[in-house]
Design a protein around this motif. Sequence first.
Motif, mmCIF file in Angstrom:
data_model
loop_
_atom_site.group_PDB
_atom_site.id
_atom_site.type_symbol
_atom_site.label_atom_id
_atom_site.label_comp_id
_atom_site.label_asym_id
_atom_site.label_seq_id
_atom_site.Cartn_x
_atom_site.Cartn_y
_atom_site.Cartn_z
ATOM 1 N N LYS A 33 9.309 26.576 18.191
ATOM 2 C CA LYS A 33 8.989 25.264 17.616
ATOM 3 C C LYS A 33 9.861 24.183 18.243
ATOM 4 C CE LYS A 33 8.511 22.839 13.224
ATOM 5 N NZ LYS A 33 8.609 22.935 11.775
ATOM 6 N N LEU A 34 11.146 24.470 18.413
ATOM 7 C CA LEU A 34 12.058 23.512 19.036
ATOM 8 C C LEU A 34 11.645 23.231 20.471
ATOM 9 C CD1 LEU A 34 14.652 21.817 19.028
ATOM 10 C CD2 LEU A 34 15.873 23.907 19.686
ATOM 11 N N SER A 35 11.344 24.256 21.219
ATOM 12 C CA SER A 35 10.915 24.077 22.606
ATOM 13 C C SER A 35 9.652 23.230 22.681
ATOM 14 C CB SER A 35 10.677 25.436 23.262
ATOM 15 O OG SER A 35 10.277 25.285 24.595
ATOM 16 N N SER A 36 8.720 23.467 21.774
ATOM 17 C CA SER A 36 7.491 22.673 21.752
ATOM 18 C C SER A 36 7.791 21.208 21.434
ATOM 19 C CB SER A 36 6.503 23.229 20.732
ATOM 20 O OG SER A 36 6.034 24.478 21.140
ATOM 21 N N SER A 86 23.224 19.413 15.048
ATOM 22 C CA SER A 86 23.751 18.784 16.263
ATOM 23 C C SER A 86 23.090 19.371 17.504
ATOM 24 C CB SER A 86 25.272 18.972 16.351
ATOM 25 O OG SER A 86 25.588 20.344 16.485
ATOM 26 N N VAL A 87 23.280 18.672 18.626
ATOM 27 C CA VAL A 87 22.770 19.140 19.912
ATOM 28 C C VAL A 87 23.842 18.914 20.965
ATOM 29 C CG1 VAL A 87 21.635 16.937 20.452
ATOM 30 C CG2 VAL A 87 20.852 19.029 21.563
ATOM 31 N N GLU A 88 23.968 19.871 21.872
ATOM 32 C CA GLU A 88 24.895 19.732 22.990
ATOM 33 C C GLU A 88 24.162 20.092 24.276
ATOM 34 O OE1 GLU A 88 29.009 21.604 24.811
ATOM 35 O OE2 GLU A 88 28.327 22.248 22.849
ATOM 36 N N ILE A 89 24.116 19.166 25.217
ATOM 37 C CA ILE A 89 23.483 19.417 26.506
ATOM 38 C C ILE A 89 24.427 20.281 27.331
ATOM 39 C CG2 ILE A 89 22.688 18.389 28.659
ATOM 40 C CD1 ILE A 89 21.823 15.962 27.039
ATOM 41 N N THR A 90 23.906 21.388 27.819
ATOM 42 C CA THR A 90 24.719 22.287 28.626
ATOM 43 C C THR A 90 24.442 22.143 30.117
ATOM 44 O OG1 THR A 90 23.087 24.038 28.266
ATOM 45 C CG2 THR A 90 24.987 23.970 26.770
ATOM 46 N N ASN A 91 23.281 21.601 30.466
ATOM 47 C CA ASN A 91 22.936 21.392 31.869
ATOM 48 C C ASN A 91 21.744 20.441 31.935
ATOM 49 O OD1 ASN A 91 22.918 21.732 34.656
ATOM 50 N ND2 ASN A 91 21.608 23.534 34.562
ATOM 51 N N GLN A 98 10.010 12.874 41.649
ATOM 52 C CA GLN A 98 8.952 13.561 40.902
ATOM 53 C C GLN A 98 8.837 13.072 39.461
ATOM 54 O OE1 GLN A 98 6.821 15.769 42.276
ATOM 55 N NE2 GLN A 98 7.817 15.288 44.208
ATOM 56 N N ARG A 99 9.757 12.189 39.046
ATOM 57 C CA ARG A 99 9.822 11.653 37.683
ATOM 58 C C ARG A 99 9.936 12.769 36.648
ATOM 59 N NH1 ARG A 99 5.009 7.460 37.380
ATOM 60 N NH2 ARG A 99 4.326 9.249 36.241
ATOM 61 N N ILE A 100 10.919 13.668 36.874
ATOM 62 C CA ILE A 100 11.139 14.798 35.980
ATOM 63 C C ILE A 100 12.605 14.823 35.558
ATOM 64 C CG2 ILE A 100 11.149 17.306 35.770
ATOM 65 C CD1 ILE A 100 8.928 17.345 37.918
ATOM 66 N N THR A 101 12.830 14.866 34.269
ATOM 67 C CA THR A 101 14.160 15.096 33.718
ATOM 68 C C THR A 101 14.142 16.491 33.128
ATOM 69 O OG1 THR A 101 14.470 12.764 33.170
ATOM 70 C CG2 THR A 101 15.877 14.347 32.033
ATOM 71 N N ALA A 102 15.021 17.350 33.591
ATOM 72 C CA ALA A 102 15.104 18.719 33.086
ATOM 73 C C ALA A 102 16.482 18.932 32.484
ATOM 74 C CB ALA A 102 14.849 19.715 34.208
ATOM 75 N N LEU A 103 16.528 19.622 31.348
ATOM 76 C CA LEU A 103 17.823 19.885 30.737
ATOM 77 C C LEU A 103 17.784 21.150 29.921
ATOM 78 C CD1 LEU A 103 17.862 19.062 27.411
ATOM 79 C CD2 LEU A 103 17.456 16.850 28.458
ATOM 80 N N GLU A 104 18.969 21.701 29.708
ATOM 81 C CA GLU A 104 19.167 22.811 28.795
ATOM 82 C C GLU A 104 20.113 22.329 27.717
ATOM 83 O OE1 GLU A 104 20.683 26.058 31.073
ATOM 84 O OE2 GLU A 104 18.891 26.177 32.313
ATOM 85 N N THR A 117 17.666 25.952 24.251
ATOM 86 C CA THR A 117 16.317 25.561 24.641
ATOM 87 C C THR A 117 16.374 24.733 25.911
ATOM 88 O OG1 THR A 117 14.232 24.638 23.819
ATOM 89 C CG2 THR A 117 16.265 23.432 23.276
ATOM 90 N N ASP A 118 15.220 24.402 26.442
ATOM 91 C CA ASP A 118 15.145 23.597 27.654
ATOM 92 C C ASP A 118 14.035 22.570 27.543
ATOM 93 O OD1 ASP A 118 12.570 24.816 28.681
ATOM 94 O OD2 ASP A 118 13.838 26.586 28.762
ATOM 95 N N VAL A 119 14.138 21.556 28.390
ATOM 96 C CA VAL A 119 13.109 20.527 28.484
ATOM 97 C C VAL A 119 12.710 20.429 29.943
ATOM 98 C CG1 VAL A 119 12.561 18.077 28.187
ATOM 99 C CG2 VAL A 119 14.064 19.221 26.552
ATOM 100 N N ASN A 120 11.418 20.621 30.222
ATOM 101 C CA ASN A 120 10.872 20.488 31.573
ATOM 102 C C ASN A 120 11.496 21.408 32.595
ATOM 103 O OD1 ASN A 120 9.029 18.515 30.863
ATOM 104 N ND2 ASN A 120 10.488 16.873 31.213
ATOM 105 N N SER A 121 11.916 22.605 32.203
ATOM 106 C CA SER A 121 12.513 23.492 33.193
ATOM 107 C C SER A 121 11.461 24.210 34.027
ATOM 108 C CB SER A 121 13.422 24.521 32.528
ATOM 109 O OG SER A 121 12.665 25.371 31.694
ATOM 110 N N ASP A 122 10.261 24.364 33.510
ATOM 111 C CA ASP A 122 9.188 25.031 34.242
ATOM 112 C C ASP A 122 8.110 24.018 34.576
ATOM 113 O OD1 ASP A 122 10.369 27.530 33.941
ATOM 114 O OD2 ASP A 122 9.451 27.810 31.979
ATOM 115 N N GLU A 123 8.099 23.578 35.816
ATOM 116 C CA GLU A 123 7.103 22.600 36.247
ATOM 117 C C GLU A 123 6.120 23.252 37.200
ATOM 118 O OE1 GLU A 123 6.595 19.462 35.271
ATOM 119 O OE2 GLU A 123 8.228 19.690 33.863
#
Length: 132
Positions: A33-36, A86-91, A98-104, A117-123
């Motif tokens: 759910k968080l990833s979505s 809370s949230v902590e960005i690890t990477n 390509q206009r892509i922001t990817a993070l973990e 979790t990740d955001v936009n890691s699989d493009e």
Amino acid sequence: MIAFGLDSTRDLDFDPNAGVFNMVTDDDEISQKLSSLLNINIAELPWNEDIGLNHNELLASGDDKGVIQAILSDYLEDQWPDLFDSVEITNFSVDYQQRITALEATVTLTTGQTITTDVNSDEGDGENATNE
């Protein structure tokens, strides 16, 4: 709780051998759910335009980890007011061309549970959106 499982392309996970959709529960359900939530762009879903993270706002913030972390924190607080702590960005990385922001990130819930979790890691690309 129980929910439909998602595959690596974030589509419904169908098992053709058994003829059923795979389901997820507990930690897997929350993680999915968080990833979505983080991978849906704002107004992307025509049936619920209120759900979604503003990915343009992430891209505009460039490589400012503090700003991006604040954006994520505000968004998750709005989406999960009784569950999010809370949230902590690890990477993270930004590809301006390509206009892509990817993070973990590691998200901590009010229960003390942590979810990575990740955001936009699989493009995918224009030819193959499944990255195969």
